[in-house]
Write an enzyme that holds these catalytic residues in place. Structure first.
Site, PDB file in Angstrom:
ATOM      1  N   GLU A   1     -24.044  16.339  53.487  1.00  0.00           N
ATOM      2  CA  GLU A   1     -25.826  16.410  52.900  1.00  0.00           C
ATOM      3  C   GLU A   1     -26.516  16.544  54.368  1.00  0.00           C
ATOM      4  OE1 GLU A   1     -29.362  14.757  49.904  1.00  0.00           O
ATOM      5  OE2 GLU A   1     -27.435  13.703  50.204  1.00  0.00           O
TER       6      GLU A   1
ATOM      7  N   ARG B   1     -15.059   3.233  52.726  1.00  0.00           N
ATOM      8  CA  ARG B   1     -15.250   4.073  53.717  1.00  0.00           C
ATOM      9  C   ARG B   1     -16.210   2.661  54.686  1.00  0.00           C
ATOM     10  NH1 ARG B   1     -20.769   5.106  51.921  1.00  0.00           N
ATOM     11  NH2 ARG B   1     -21.944   4.450  53.439  1.00  0.00           N
TER      12      ARG B   1
ATOM     13  N   LYS C   1     -28.553   6.879  56.942  1.00  0.00           N
ATOM     14  CA  LYS C   1     -29.012   7.570  57.444  1.00  0.00           C
ATOM     15  C   LYS C   1     -31.153   7.633  56.944  1.00  0.00           C
ATOM     16  CE  LYS C   1     -25.831  11.642  55.706  1.00  0.00           C
ATOM     17  NZ  LYS C   1     -26.289  12.560  54.927  1.00  0.00           N
TER      18      LYS C   1
HETATM   19  P1  ATP Z   1     -25.407   8.173  54.441  1.00  0.00           P
HETATM   20  O1  ATP Z   1     -25.084   6.495  53.602  1.00  0.00           O
HETATM   21  O2  ATP Z   1     -25.310   7.671  55.565  1.00  0.00           O
HETATM   22  O3  ATP Z   1     -26.631   8.481  53.666  1.00  0.00           O
HETATM   23  P2  ATP Z   1     -24.124   9.679  52.829  1.00  0.00           P
HETATM   24  O4  ATP Z   1     -22.834   9.125  51.956  1.00  0.00           O
HETATM   25  O5  ATP Z   1     -24.825   9.900  52.184  1.00  0.00           O
HETATM   26  O6  ATP Z   1     -24.523   8.662  54.183  1.00  0.00           O
HETATM   27  P3  ATP Z   1     -22.898  12.385  53.912  1.00  0.00           P
HETATM   28  O7  ATP Z   1     -23.822  13.289  54.445  1.00  0.00           O
HETATM   29  O8  ATP Z   1     -23.067  12.233  51.836  1.00  0.00           O
HETATM   30  O9  ATP Z   1     -23.342  10.737  53.665  1.00  0.00           O
HETATM   31  O10 ATP Z   1     -21.269  12.519  53.509  1.00  0.00           O
HETATM   32  C1  ATP Z   1     -20.847  12.858  53.836  1.00  0.00           C
HETATM   33  C2  ATP Z   1     -19.259  12.521  53.200  1.00  0.00           C
HETATM   34  O11 ATP Z   1     -19.289  12.022  54.494  1.00  0.00           O
HETATM   35  C3  ATP Z   1     -19.424  11.700  52.407  1.00  0.00           C
HETATM   36  O12 ATP Z   1     -17.856  12.477  52.014  1.00  0.00           O
HETATM   37  C4  ATP Z   1     -19.359  10.666  52.709  1.00  0.00           C
HETATM   38  O13 ATP Z   1     -18.108  10.004  51.557  1.00  0.00           O
HETATM   39  C5  ATP Z   1     -18.519  10.289  54.176  1.00  0.00           C
HETATM   40  N1  ATP Z   1     -19.408   8.794  54.937  1.00  0.00           N
HETATM   41  C6  ATP Z   1     -20.420   8.613  54.301  1.00  0.00           C
HETATM   42  N2  ATP Z   1     -20.278   7.009  54.937  1.00  0.00           N
HETATM   43  C7  ATP Z   1     -18.912   7.263  55.498  1.00  0.00           C
HETATM   44  C8  ATP Z   1     -18.787   5.799  56.215  1.00  0.00           C
HETATM   45  N3  ATP Z   1     -19.517   4.754  56.555  1.00  0.00           N
HETATM   46  N4  ATP Z   1     -17.322   5.483  56.329  1.00  0.00           N
HETATM   47  C9  ATP Z   1     -16.705   7.077  55.417  1.00  0.00           C
HETATM   48  N5  ATP Z   1     -16.845   7.462  55.450  1.00  0.00           N
HETATM   49  C10 ATP Z   1     -18.515   7.941  55.066  1.00  0.00           C
HETATM   50 MG    MG Z   2     -24.178  11.209  50.140  1.00  0.00          MG
END
Ligand code: ATP
Ligand code: MG
Length: 552
Positions: A34, A259, A269
């Site tokens: 995102e 994760r 983020k």
């Molecule tokens: P944040 O919590 O930092 O906002 P998010 O999951 O909302 O992270 P996205 O941009 O939606 O961020 O994530 C893109 C991809 O990265 C998704 O497939 C998500 O599952 C994966 N991802 C995010 N954080 C992790 C993590 N800590 N370990 C493994 N994969 C992750």
């Molecule tokens: Mg997300």
């Protein structure tokens, strides 16, 4: 990246089986960020997994920006995310945007309505929440659930045309209000938002929800394996429901993995944004941040991050990984790749009393003990040198083998020197150390077999340059900074995470460019900062040779 293709994991076992059984004939994955912030080390795990899986099976991996929520997203992030993926060493086949599918997603919603599988609900957000039930109690049907197909089609069209206020209507999938899985209790799939989208402008005032747009985007792109983190496990049922109801020849399969959580840092983020906005750090790429751009600026090699992710492995069990493991991957990589150099971080003058003024002696030193191809450079030894203040003691403690009055040490790669005296200022602070050198020990060996226990590094006063060196340490000083039972996570910021010193560096590396990394002997790895210039060199400490943090 041949070396990284070997390892298998439970996801690859599933793929092997499905390929063998003919359930799939090819592998296609995607990384779906995102664009609402910069990528962090957690994302690196997902990137490595998705891209290396595609590579292993000679398939494809695309980047898809999940830009279905226009409120938080920004183009700055899109560019930064692509740059980070490239830097990590991966190539995508295409860059897609969920917003490119808005017409298609709208058509899918219309299809569901026509099948009697979606309805427009006039309830407020609060009412919908109340009717949803709990883990122990089933939900209640909305009074609008049994609208006719015609009525739903007309209302949905009017939602799209901007005839209703935000929050007044939503489109919901008609699934099962008593499902034990709350996600299946008629999830909202479209809501009204009068917000300009960074790519589609004002074309839409209704936007699809993640749970709806995500499976449809996967299916549209013909993704075969949709790899996501464990928190989406409950959403798999609704993912499959949408895929089935719309109907696709090659339905994607969602597989969840744990994760990545790292101690001593934050991987979110939202929290990263707070650190930036409230000035705890100097931007998203501050070298203390656990963002990919921060680690890059700090001098972490991309390979170290890939090695780290590989070591952590892919599993279904959530766990917290020790930050020390990442640091050890960084050291292993840099030990192999970084040229050596000498730098004095806390300079103390050393005068070689028996060396003639204005003269010097030259030594050729290899840039890397194991890699002759990295070449060599010239180090000069002369009368006026600088050593590390901590390499001299007036009253040495036991087992101190460096300089003290009467003691002899080896000056790295040059001569033996023996301390004869020292000068102090009016406060008793040592201002200079005096020594004599033994010309017979050129190259650091004595012809009479005399041994010295200490070897210290130095720079020549006439052949060195001053640089601002930023001594970075971990940003948080507790293992779990986000344990908010102890207050806001920002209270756990390590006050010693940045110390700035003026160091003296040997001239041999004065032409280094931003991004170049060196091992400063006996100290650690250091990287020329992106803002470093020849006039004003700035160097970041990447990692110390030995960690002072207790290993877990
Ligand atoms: P944040 O919590 O930092 O906002 P998010 O999951 O909302 O992270 P996205 O941009 O939606 O961020 O994530 C893109 C991809 O990265 C998704 O497939 C998500 O599952 C994966 N991802 C995010 N954080 C992790 C993590 N800590 N370990 C493994 N994969 C992750
Ligand atoms: Mg997300």
């Amino acid at each position: 990246m041949e070396e990284e293709r070997k390892q298998s994991n439970f996801i690859h076992d599933i793929i092997d089986k499905e390929l063998a059984e003919g359930i799939n004939t090819r592998v296609q994955t995607r990384f779906p960020p995102e664009p609402n912030g910069y990528l962090h080390i957690g994302h690196a795990k997902s990137i490595c997994l998705n891209f290396s899986t595609a590579e292993k099976y000679h398939g494809t991996c695309n980047v898809r920006f999940d830009d279905s929520n226009p409120e938080k997203e920004d183009n700055e992030y899109v560019n930064a995310i692509l740059e980070d993926i490239k830097w990590l060493g991966y190539k995508w086949d295409h860059v897609y945007y969920a917003s490119d599918y808005f017409d298609f997603v709208y058509e899918c919603a219309v299809k569901l309505i026509k099948k009697g599988k979606a309805y427009v609900d006039d309830s407020t957000a609060d009412e919908i929440r109340q009717m949803r039930g709990t883990l122990t109690e089933p939900g209640v049907n909305s009074p609008y659930r049994d609208r006719t197909v015609e009525e739903n089609l007309s209302l949905f069209e009017r939602m799209k045309n901007g005839e209703f206020a935000e929050g007044s209507h939503v489109l919901r999938a008609k699934i099962d209000m008593s499902s034990p899985n709350i996600v299946m209790r008629d999830p909202v799939i479209y809501r009204i938002k009068y917000v300009t989208h960074q790519r589609t402008g004002d074309k839409w005032c209704i936007y699809p929800m993640y749970d709806f747009v995500h499976p449809l985007s996967d299916a549209k792109e013909k993704v075969t394996y949709s790899l996501c983190t464990l928190e989406f496990e409950n959403n798999r049922e609704v993912y499959n429901w949408f895929i089935n109801e719309i109907g696709f020849d090659e339905p994607p399969r969602q597989i969840e993995f744990a994760r990545l959580n790292l101690n001593y840092c934050v991987t979110s983020k939202r929290r990263s944004l707070k650190l930036v906005n409230e000035g705890y750090v100097d931007g998203w790429d501050d070298p203390r941040m656990s963002t990919i751009c921060g680690m890059r600026r700090r001098g972490y090699p991309a390979k170290a991050i890939r090695d780290f992710v590989e070591k952590v492995g892919i599993s279904k069990a959530n766990s917290v990984v020790d930050y020390g493991l990442l640091e050890s991957c960084v050291r292993d990589c840099l030990n192999d790749s970084a040229p050596r150099a000498m730098a004095v971080l806390d300079p103390l003058k050393l005068v070689v009393d028996n060396f003639p003024e204005g003269k010097y002696d030259e030594f050729t030193v290899e840039n890397h003990p194991d890699h002759p191809e990295l070449g060599s450079r010239t180090v000069r030894f002369g009368r006026n040198l600088f050593i590390e203040r901590s390499d001299f003691e007036v009253n040495p403690p036991k087992k101190y083998f460096r300089l003290f009055p009467g003691n002899e040490v080896r000056m790295k790669g040059a001569y033996f020197v023996k301390c004869v005296s020292y000068d102090t200022d009016e406060n008793g602070k040592v201002t200079a150390v005096h020594c004599t050198y033994d010309p017979e020990t050129r190259g650091g060996e004595s012809p009479d077999g005399r041994k010295v226990k200490g070897t210290i590094h130095f720079v020549n006063a006439d052949d060195c340059f001053a640089a601002e060196v930023r001594l970075y340490d971990r940003l948080f000083n507790v293992e779990n900074p986000t344990d908010e039972s102890k207050g806001d996570f920002t209270q756990n910021v390590n006050p010693d995470s940045l110390k700035v010193v003026t160091a003296l560096i040997e001239n041999g590396i004065k032409d280094a460019k931003p991004g170049d990394v060196f091992q400063f002997m006996r100290q650690g790895y250091f990287c020329f900062d992106k803002n470093s210039t020849c006039e004003k060199p700035i160097i970041n400490r990447t990692v110390e040779l030995k960690s002072k943090w207790k290993a877990k």
